[in-house]
Scaffold this active site. Structure first.
Site, PDB file in Angstrom:
ATOM      1  N   CYS A  63       0.820  -1.212   0.000  1.00 61.74           N
ATOM      2  CA  CYS A  63       0.000   0.000   0.000  1.00 61.74           C
ATOM      3  C   CYS A  63       0.857   1.267   0.000  1.00 61.74           C
ATOM      4  O   CYS A  63       1.724   1.443   0.859  1.00 61.74           O
ATOM      5  CB  CYS A  63      -0.883  -0.035   1.253  1.00 61.74           C
ATOM      6  SG  CYS A  63      -1.645   1.531   1.645  1.00 61.74           S
ATOM      7  N   TYR A 199      -5.475   5.712  -8.656  1.00 58.14           N
ATOM      8  CA  TYR A 199      -6.663   4.959  -8.194  1.00 58.14           C
ATOM      9  C   TYR A 199      -7.913   5.421  -8.934  1.00 58.14           C
ATOM     10  O   TYR A 199      -8.775   4.617  -9.271  1.00 58.14           O
ATOM     11  CB  TYR A 199      -6.847   5.114  -6.679  1.00 58.14           C
ATOM     12  CG  TYR A 199      -5.878   4.268  -5.890  1.00 58.14           C
ATOM     13  CD1 TYR A 199      -6.186   2.944  -5.580  1.00 58.14           C
ATOM     14  CD2 TYR A 199      -4.654   4.764  -5.471  1.00 58.14           C
ATOM     15  CE1 TYR A 199      -5.295   2.149  -4.872  1.00 58.14           C
ATOM     16  CE2 TYR A 199      -3.750   3.981  -4.770  1.00 58.14           C
ATOM     17  CZ  TYR A 199      -4.074   2.672  -4.478  1.00 58.14           C
ATOM     18  OH  TYR A 199      -3.190   1.886  -3.784  1.00 58.14           O
TER      19      TYR A 199
HETATM   20  N1  LIG Z   1      -6.429   8.071   3.744  1.00 57.19           N
HETATM   21  C1  LIG Z   1      -5.833   6.841   4.032  1.00 57.19           C
HETATM   22  C2  LIG Z   1      -6.023   5.862   2.890  1.00 57.19           C
HETATM   23  C3  LIG Z   1      -5.499   4.512   3.198  1.00 57.19           C
HETATM   24  C4  LIG Z   1      -5.994   3.460   2.197  1.00 57.19           C
HETATM   25  O1  LIG Z   1      -6.940   3.699   1.429  1.00 57.19           O
HETATM   26  N2  LIG Z   1      -5.378   2.271   2.223  1.00 57.19           N
HETATM   27  C5  LIG Z   1      -5.790   1.207   1.316  1.00 57.19           C
HETATM   28  C6  LIG Z   1      -4.624   0.334   0.951  1.00 57.19           C
HETATM   29  S1  LIG Z   1      -3.677   0.918  -0.380  1.00 57.19           S
HETATM   30  C7  LIG Z   1      -6.757   0.291   2.032  1.00 57.19           C
HETATM   31  O2  LIG Z   1      -6.466  -0.157   3.120  1.00 57.19           O
HETATM   32  N3  LIG Z   1      -7.871  -0.005   1.379  1.00 57.19           N
HETATM   33  C8  LIG Z   1      -8.853  -0.926   1.854  1.00 57.19           C
HETATM   34  C9  LIG Z   1     -10.241  -0.456   1.546  1.00 57.19           C
HETATM   35  O3  LIG Z   1     -10.420   0.638   1.018  1.00 57.19           O
HETATM   36  O4  LIG Z   1     -11.157  -1.208   1.842  1.00 57.19           O
HETATM   37  C10 LIG Z   1      -4.374   7.087   4.334  1.00 57.19           C
HETATM   38  O5  LIG Z   1      -3.682   7.764   3.544  1.00 57.19           O
HETATM   39  O6  LIG Z   1      -3.911   6.616   5.359  1.00 57.19           O
END
Ligand SMILES: N[C@@H](CCC(=O)N[C@@H](CS)C(=O)NCC(=O)O)C(=O)O
Length: 329
Positions: A63, A199
């Site tokens: 990530c 994304y």
């Molecule tokens: N705003 C958050 C975004 C984190 C994020 O979207 N992480 C993704 C991984 S790349 C995630 O865990 N996605 C799982 C989901 O959306 O269900 C940050 O920057 O910490």
């Protein structure tokens, strides 16, 4: 992939129907700050004092948002003070998981070294039993109050940048006061058009939304190429000399994934980073910065995207290439 609704896990892909096929990222919900004194930070409540061994970081090596926090843990010499659990690269119907038995060793999780959970959503319901929302990484956990401090990477890296300085003696500053306006300006462009832009391209479910996102993305890459062609880093001091700041690390985590994943899987294929001379050189310089290569795991990166997103890649076949110059030289 899914989310928690009143503490119950629901397997559900992103809903792009309400936005006409556009991907919209939800804001992170848990936004407290660790500070040197325990006073409240810019948002959220106080009570989270920087202390050695008190906090635990949950990350995915795949990530880009979690990657920022691993980079700051290295840069700010926080390894002995903040321990880490690494989820598995595959994010399937249970969301992020801790699979310590994967047949291929390189895809094994470290396990949840704090609680032995099997899934990341258990960390969110441990924080709040009836939690509702997406279960994202990174997560900064407080072992003392048994709760999540923050699940917003842009804020976790700011905490790491300064809150622990008295403990580590490391006063390197990646968000210096005199450059904040410039850093904020670059972050705005890089976040919307590049970090999140890949994304928006990849998760769009309507061609027009994809086309807007991908053209904005490459306009922004052209702009940062022009900046890096004239100065070493994105932000410059009064004399015009590039200064390494958080803005560079925030761009780096997208650049390092770009040719391996975003070009193919997310259809960000107008150009590759390899086609941008200044950005290629910059990517390599950042990769070779002390401690950084150890935070980059191309196996987890490729496996996560190509294997987890079966709406985009139903065969789950992970491409063998490309050869990445920054890994070889
Ligand atoms: N705003 C958050 C975004 C984190 C994020 O979207 N992480 C993704 C991984 S790349 C995630 O865990 N996605 C799982 C989901 O959306 O269900 C940050 O920057 O910490």
């Amino acid at each position: 992939m899914g989310l928690l609704i009143n503490g119950q896990w629901q397997d559900q892909w992103y809903d792009t129907e309400k936005t006409g096929g556009a991907f919209q990222r939800e804001d992170a919900q848990l936004r407290n700050w660790v500070t040197a004194t325990g006073a409240a930070g810019p948002n959220g409540v106080g009570g989270f004092k920087a202390e050695s061994g008190r906090y635990h970081l949950y990350v995915s090596l795949a990530c880009p948002w979690a990657h920022r926090t691993l980079i700051f843990r290295q840069l700010k010499q926080l390894q002995a003070h903040i321990d880490v659990s690494i989820v598995s690269p595959d994010m399937l119907s249970n969301g992020w998981e801790f699979d310590t038995n994967h047949p291929d060793k390189k895809f094994r999780s470290s396990g949840d070294t704090l609680f032995g959970s099997t899934c990341m959503h258990q960390i969110y319901t441990r924080h709040k039993a009836n939690y509702s929302g997406r279960v994202t990484v990174p997560v900064l956990w407080d072992k003392q109050q048994n709760c999540i401090v923050s699940n917003e990477s842009s804020e976790i890296i700011r905490m790491m940048n300064s809150a622990f300085n008295d403990l580590t003696g490391n006063t390197d500053d990646y968000y210096p006061a005199d450059l904040r306006r410039q850093i904020d300006g670059i972050n705005e462009l890089v976040y919307h058009k590049i970090n999140n832009g890949v994304y928006k391209s990849g998760f769009a479910t309507a061609a027009d939304k994809y086309e807007v996102a991908v053209s904005d993305l490459f306009d922004a890459l052209d702009s940062v190429e022009a900046i890096i062609a004239r100065q070493d880093f994105l932000v410059a001091d009064a004399s015009g000399r590039g200064v390494l700041t958080e803005a560079d690390w925030r761009l780096f985590t997208t650049l390092v994934r770009f040719d391996a994943v975003y070009v193919g899987h997310f259809k960000c294929n107008i150009r590759r980073i390899a086609d941008y001379p200044a950005l290629s050189d910059y990517l390599q310089r950042l990769y070779q910065h002390p401690g950084i290569a150890a935070t980059v795991n191309i196996d987890h990166i490729k496996r996560h995207y190509y294997y987890s997103h079966d709406t985009i890649n139903p065969t789950r076949i992970v491409p063998v290439g490309p050869q990445l110059a920054f890994l070889q030289d």
